[in-house]
Design a protein around this motif. Structure first.
Motif, PDB file in Angstrom:
ATOM      1  N   ARG A  81     -17.436  -3.310  -5.017  1.00 37.97           N
ATOM      2  CA  ARG A  81     -17.746  -2.399  -3.907  1.00 37.97           C
ATOM      3  C   ARG A  81     -17.413  -3.070  -2.575  1.00 37.97           C
ATOM      4  O   ARG A  81     -16.777  -2.459  -1.700  1.00 37.97           O
ATOM      5  CB  ARG A  81     -19.223  -2.022  -3.959  1.00 37.97           C
ATOM      6  N   ILE A  82     -17.821  -4.309  -2.418  1.00 40.11           N
ATOM      7  CA  ILE A  82     -17.548  -5.029  -1.177  1.00 40.11           C
ATOM      8  C   ILE A  82     -16.042  -5.207  -0.994  1.00 40.11           C
ATOM      9  O   ILE A  82     -15.505  -4.999   0.099  1.00 40.11           O
ATOM     10  CB  ILE A  82     -18.265  -6.392  -1.184  1.00 40.11           C
ATOM     11  N   ALA A  83     -15.342  -5.591  -2.055  1.00 43.72           N
ATOM     12  CA  ALA A  83     -13.894  -5.802  -1.967  1.00 43.72           C
ATOM     13  C   ALA A  83     -13.161  -4.519  -1.591  1.00 43.72           C
ATOM     14  O   ALA A  83     -12.241  -4.532  -0.755  1.00 43.72           O
ATOM     15  CB  ALA A  83     -13.370  -6.337  -3.299  1.00 43.72           C
ATOM     16  N   THR A  84     -13.561  -3.410  -2.202  1.00 50.64           N
ATOM     17  CA  THR A  84     -12.911  -2.128  -1.910  1.00 50.64           C
ATOM     18  C   THR A  84     -13.060  -1.769  -0.447  1.00 50.64           C
ATOM     19  O   THR A  84     -12.091  -1.382   0.225  1.00 50.64           O
ATOM     20  CB  THR A  84     -13.503  -1.020  -2.794  1.00 50.64           C
ATOM     21  N   LEU A 147      -0.650   6.762  -1.805  1.00 50.19           N
ATOM     22  CA  LEU A 147      -1.925   7.473  -1.674  1.00 50.19           C
ATOM     23  C   LEU A 147      -2.599   7.067  -0.371  1.00 50.19           C
ATOM     24  O   LEU A 147      -2.562   5.890   0.002  1.00 50.19           O
ATOM     25  CB  LEU A 147      -2.854   7.129  -2.840  1.00 50.19           C
ATOM     26  N   PRO A 148      -3.246   7.999   0.327  1.00 51.64           N
ATOM     27  CA  PRO A 148      -4.061   7.605   1.480  1.00 51.64           C
ATOM     28  C   PRO A 148      -5.115   6.590   1.030  1.00 51.64           C
ATOM     29  O   PRO A 148      -5.555   6.620  -0.130  1.00 51.64           O
ATOM     30  CB  PRO A 148      -4.705   8.928   1.922  1.00 51.64           C
ATOM     31  N   PRO A 149      -5.522   5.666   1.908  1.00 43.45           N
ATOM     32  CA  PRO A 149      -6.382   4.565   1.476  1.00 43.45           C
ATOM     33  C   PRO A 149      -7.624   4.965   0.683  1.00 43.45           C
ATOM     34  O   PRO A 149      -7.897   4.379  -0.371  1.00 43.45           O
ATOM     35  CB  PRO A 149      -6.757   3.883   2.796  1.00 43.45           C
ATOM     36  N   ARG A 152      -6.667   6.246  -2.614  1.00 45.33           N
ATOM     37  CA  ARG A 152      -6.218   5.085  -3.387  1.00 45.33           C
ATOM     38  C   ARG A 152      -7.407   4.373  -4.027  1.00 45.33           C
ATOM     39  O   ARG A 152      -7.384   4.008  -5.207  1.00 45.33           O
ATOM     40  CB  ARG A 152      -5.469   4.133  -2.451  1.00 45.33           C
ATOM     41  N   ALA A 153      -8.449   4.179  -3.237  1.00 40.95           N
ATOM     42  CA  ALA A 153      -9.646   3.508  -3.753  1.00 40.95           C
ATOM     43  C   ALA A 153     -10.283   4.318  -4.876  1.00 40.95           C
ATOM     44  O   ALA A 153     -10.682   3.766  -5.914  1.00 40.95           O
ATOM     45  CB  ALA A 153     -10.637   3.280  -2.622  1.00 40.95           C
ATOM     46  N   PHE A 155      -8.843   6.494  -6.857  1.00 40.95           N
ATOM     47  CA  PHE A 155      -7.981   6.462  -8.042  1.00 40.95           C
ATOM     48  C   PHE A 155      -8.133   5.146  -8.807  1.00 40.95           C
ATOM     49  O   PHE A 155      -8.256   5.134 -10.038  1.00 40.95           O
ATOM     50  CB  PHE A 155      -6.518   6.664  -7.623  1.00 40.95           C
ATOM     51  N   ILE A 156      -8.136   4.033  -8.097  1.00 43.51           N
ATOM     52  CA  ILE A 156      -8.235   2.736  -8.763  1.00 43.51           C
ATOM     53  C   ILE A 156      -9.602   2.576  -9.428  1.00 43.51           C
ATOM     54  O   ILE A 156      -9.696   2.125 -10.578  1.00 43.51           O
ATOM     55  CB  ILE A 156      -7.954   1.597  -7.766  1.00 43.51           C
ATOM     56  N   LEU A 157     -10.656   2.937  -8.715  1.00 40.90           N
ATOM     57  CA  LEU A 157     -11.995   2.799  -9.299  1.00 40.90           C
ATOM     58  C   LEU A 157     -12.180   3.707 -10.508  1.00 40.90           C
ATOM     59  O   LEU A 157     -12.722   3.294 -11.540  1.00 40.90           O
ATOM     60  CB  LEU A 157     -13.062   3.105  -8.247  1.00 40.90           C
ATOM     61  N   ARG A 158     -11.700   4.938 -10.403  1.00 38.31           N
ATOM     62  CA  ARG A 158     -11.946   5.912 -11.470  1.00 38.31           C
ATOM     63  C   ARG A 158     -10.962   5.760 -12.632  1.00 38.31           C
ATOM     64  O   ARG A 158     -11.376   5.640 -13.782  1.00 38.31           O
ATOM     65  CB  ARG A 158     -11.856   7.330 -10.894  1.00 38.31           C
ATOM     66  N   ASP A 159      -9.670   5.779 -12.340  1.00 37.86           N
ATOM     67  CA  ASP A 159      -8.685   5.857 -13.426  1.00 37.86           C
ATOM     68  C   ASP A 159      -8.225   4.493 -13.933  1.00 37.86           C
ATOM     69  O   ASP A 159      -7.783   4.387 -15.072  1.00 37.86           O
ATOM     70  CB  ASP A 159      -7.466   6.666 -12.971  1.00 37.86           C
TER      71      ASP A 159
END
Length: 335
Positions: A81-84, A147-149, A152-153, A155-159
């Motif tokens: 969460r912090i990194a994202t 992807l807009p930022p 993007r976040a 998509f990466i977290l979910r998929d």
């Protein structure tokens, strides 16, 4: 990825270290997550050096926020969460971290800040799909940059990481409905950017190079060392996609036009005709590190790294990077 309702032994130990201001213990417990967090930042930013910096920023923020960790989420989840959010803050400040238009119609835009990711820095014991080959290859990393930022976040977290919608929403301070909508839009863009690639990121895919890939990259090195233009041409598809970053100008050209263009630009001419190469891997892709020796130099010096996407025994995409001055590639500077 699931979080327990009560802190595990690791989370309890982390809380104790944080409350005691035990910097050594705190660093030890967070450091074990460095590699996977750096891959996460790299997916967000497409740049290895930025990912290194943002991973360090994540640890700094984690220390400053240590009192807020209560063990309700897993330590790993908290750090992600912090990194994202550190990456999102970085992207807000950097206007140069978006794809730029290109004149080539079927390319659309280019990611000039893209850097290769050394395989040696991938997690040794990856969890879930954190370093599945298809989610670290250059084509995927480039597609994600379109992807807009915040999308993007999501998509990466979910998929990619497989977070449930509620957890992703909490991490990004969004509603579940907003996360669901952002994910749907992101998937449409990814299908547009990767029309010929498999898009099921959660299904396991082979992470090792095939025999064909290994043979082609060895032949690519051999062709350079022997100045074998016909041999080099035979390795390329007639719809080769070529780019040399960070310069703009992706080309989709025939094998002959590609080689002719390289020769007219000086390749295999005096000063650029004495090569040695080593095969390697970056982004879980075959790559060739090329070393050049000039007439007045006794040593071959690291010049470029060519990352290859190989389809049916032919090079379909060639992405070149200036390799000099990048010690993190872990390549010897001279041969």
């Amino acid at each position: 990825m699931t979080d327990a309702s009560l802190p595990s032994a690791d989370e309890a130990a982390f809380i104790a270290a944080a409350r005691a201001d035990d910097t050594a213990r705190f660093a030890l417990m967070t450091e074990r997550h460095r590699r996977e967090l750096q891959v996460h930042c790299y997916r967000m930013l497409a740049n290895y050096e930025d990912a290194q910096d943002l991973t360090q920023e994540t640890f700094l923020r984690a220390w400053n926020k240590r009192a807020s960790f209560q063990g309700h989420a897993a330590l790993r989840t908290w750090l992600y969460r912090i990194a994202t959010n550190a990456c999102l803050d970085f992207l807000k400040k950097r206007n140069d971290r978006t794809p730029v238009p290109t004149e080539l119609a079927d390319v659309g835009s280019e990611v000039l800040y893209l850097q290769p990711y050394p395989d040696r820095m991938l997690p040794e014991d990856p969890q879930e799909t954190v370093v599945t080959r298809e989610t670290i290859e250059l084509a995927f990393i480039v597609a994600v940059q379109h992807l807009p930022p915040r999308q993007r976040a999501v998509f990466i977290l979910r998929d990619v990481l497989g977070w449930p919608a509620a957890l992703a929403a909490d991490a990004l301070e969004l509603t579940v409905a907003s996360v669901t909508s952002a994910l749907q839009r992101a998937r449409v863009t990814m299908r547009e950017q990767l029309p010929d690639r498999r898009l099921d990121w959660c299904r396991p895919a082979p992470d090792e190079l095939s025999d064909d890939e290994r043979a082609v990259v060895r032949s690519y090195v051999d062709a350079h060392e022997r100045n074998d233009l016909d041999g080099l041409m035979s390795l390329l598809r007639d719809d080769l996609r070529f780019v040399m970053l960070p310069e703009a100008g992706t080309s989709v050209i025939t094998a002959r036009d590609a080689v002719d263009g390289w020769v007219s630009g000086g390749l295999f001419q005096r000063g650029y005709d004495d090569w040695r190469g080593v095969t390697t891997m970056v982004n879980r892709m075959p790559a060739a590190a090329l070393y050049r020796r000039t007439p007045d130099d006794p040593e071959y010096r690291l010049f470029t790294i060519a990352v290859l996407h190989i389809v049916d025994g032919k090079i379909a995409e060639l992405t070149g990077f200036d390799a000099a001055g990048k010690p993190w590639l872990d390549l010897p500077p001279t041969l």
